[in-house]
Design a protein around this motif. Sequence first.
Motif, short mmCIF file in Angstrom:
data_model
loop_
_atom_site.label_atom_id
_atom_site.label_comp_id
_atom_site.label_asym_id
_atom_site.label_seq_id
_atom_site.Cartn_x
_atom_site.Cartn_y
_atom_site.Cartn_z
N PRO A 63 9.96 -1.82 2.50
CA PRO A 63 10.57 -2.59 1.60
C PRO A 63 11.66 -1.88 0.77
CG PRO A 63 8.53 -2.71 0.58
CD PRO A 63 8.44 -1.83 2.07
N GLY A 64 11.76 -0.64 0.81
CA GLY A 64 12.45 0.25 0.37
C GLY A 64 12.55 0.58 -1.04
N ARG A 65 11.34 0.44 -1.53
CA ARG A 65 11.08 0.83 -3.16
C ARG A 65 10.02 2.00 -3.15
NH1 ARG A 65 7.40 -1.96 -5.72
NH2 ARG A 65 6.47 -3.90 -4.54
N LYS A 66 9.98 2.52 -4.36
CA LYS A 66 8.93 3.48 -4.63
C LYS A 66 8.22 2.93 -5.87
CE LYS A 66 10.84 7.65 -2.68
NZ LYS A 66 11.10 9.18 -3.24
N GLN A 67 6.97 3.09 -6.15
CA GLN A 67 6.06 2.74 -7.36
C GLN A 67 5.21 4.01 -7.50
OE1 GLN A 67 4.70 -1.15 -6.82
NE2 GLN A 67 3.36 -0.98 -8.73
N PHE B 55 0.89 -1.15 -0.01
CA PHE B 55 0.15 -0.02 0.13
C PHE B 55 0.83 1.14 -0.11
CE2 PHE B 55 0.88 -0.63 4.55
CZ PHE B 55 1.14 0.61 5.07
N HIS B 56 0.33 2.19 -0.16
CA HIS B 56 1.01 3.61 -0.37
C HIS B 56 0.54 4.45 0.82
CE1 HIS B 56 1.82 3.03 -4.68
NE2 HIS B 56 2.82 3.80 -4.45
N GLY C 27 4.91 6.84 -8.07
CA GLY C 27 4.94 8.23 -7.55
C GLY C 27 5.24 8.17 -5.95
N GLY C 28 5.24 7.01 -5.24
CA GLY C 28 5.31 7.00 -3.94
C GLY C 28 5.80 5.80 -3.39
N ARG C 29 6.33 5.88 -1.89
CA ARG C 29 7.05 4.71 -1.32
C ARG C 29 5.79 3.70 -0.99
NH1 ARG C 29 11.50 3.93 0.53
NH2 ARG C 29 12.22 6.02 0.50
N VAL C 30 6.34 2.44 -1.29
CA VAL C 30 5.38 1.42 -0.96
C VAL C 30 5.51 0.68 0.22
CG1 VAL C 30 5.07 -0.90 -2.03
CG2 VAL C 30 5.31 0.78 -3.42
N TYR C 31 4.76 0.31 0.97
CA TYR C 31 4.86 -0.15 2.30
C TYR C 31 4.36 -1.74 2.29
CZ TYR C 31 6.02 4.25 4.06
OH TYR C 31 7.02 5.50 4.03
N LEU C 32 4.25 -2.54 3.14
CA LEU C 32 3.95 -3.82 2.98
C LEU C 32 3.43 -4.23 4.50
CD1 LEU C 32 3.96 -6.58 1.57
CD2 LEU C 32 5.96 -6.85 2.41
N LYS C 33 2.18 -4.59 4.48
CA LYS C 33 1.59 -4.98 5.67
C LYS C 33 1.37 -6.67 5.63
CE LYS C 33 -2.82 -5.62 8.21
NZ LYS C 33 -4.15 -5.36 8.42
N ALA C 34 1.76 -7.04 6.82
CA ALA C 34 2.04 -8.60 6.79
C ALA C 34 0.90 -9.20 7.25
CB ALA C 34 3.10 -8.89 7.91
N ARG C 35 0.91 -10.48 7.11
CA ARG C 35 -0.53 -11.28 7.16
C ARG C 35 -0.66 -11.38 8.79
NH1 ARG C 35 -2.05 -13.55 2.63
NH2 ARG C 35 -0.50 -13.55 1.05
#
Length: 75
Positions: A61-65, A21-22, A67-75
Amino acid sequence: MEAERLKVLGKAIEALDPGEFHFSRIYGADWNELYVGDKVKLGREFMNLVRQGHFAQVTDPGRKQAGGRVYLKAR
């Protein structure tokens, strides 16, 4: 970041399905009304909170997509 905003963000994160998610997705409808500089400031604050472990189920995770930084929500 204000305590009330942190609480709102925490609830928005809880409501998300696991996956990427952004920040704008959890910030809310007011995101598009903010000035670019305010978006950058708030985004940086959120990134730092994530990296400090404030939101245990979220990682950077240290990447953008798109136009914005991507975050990861765990299960």
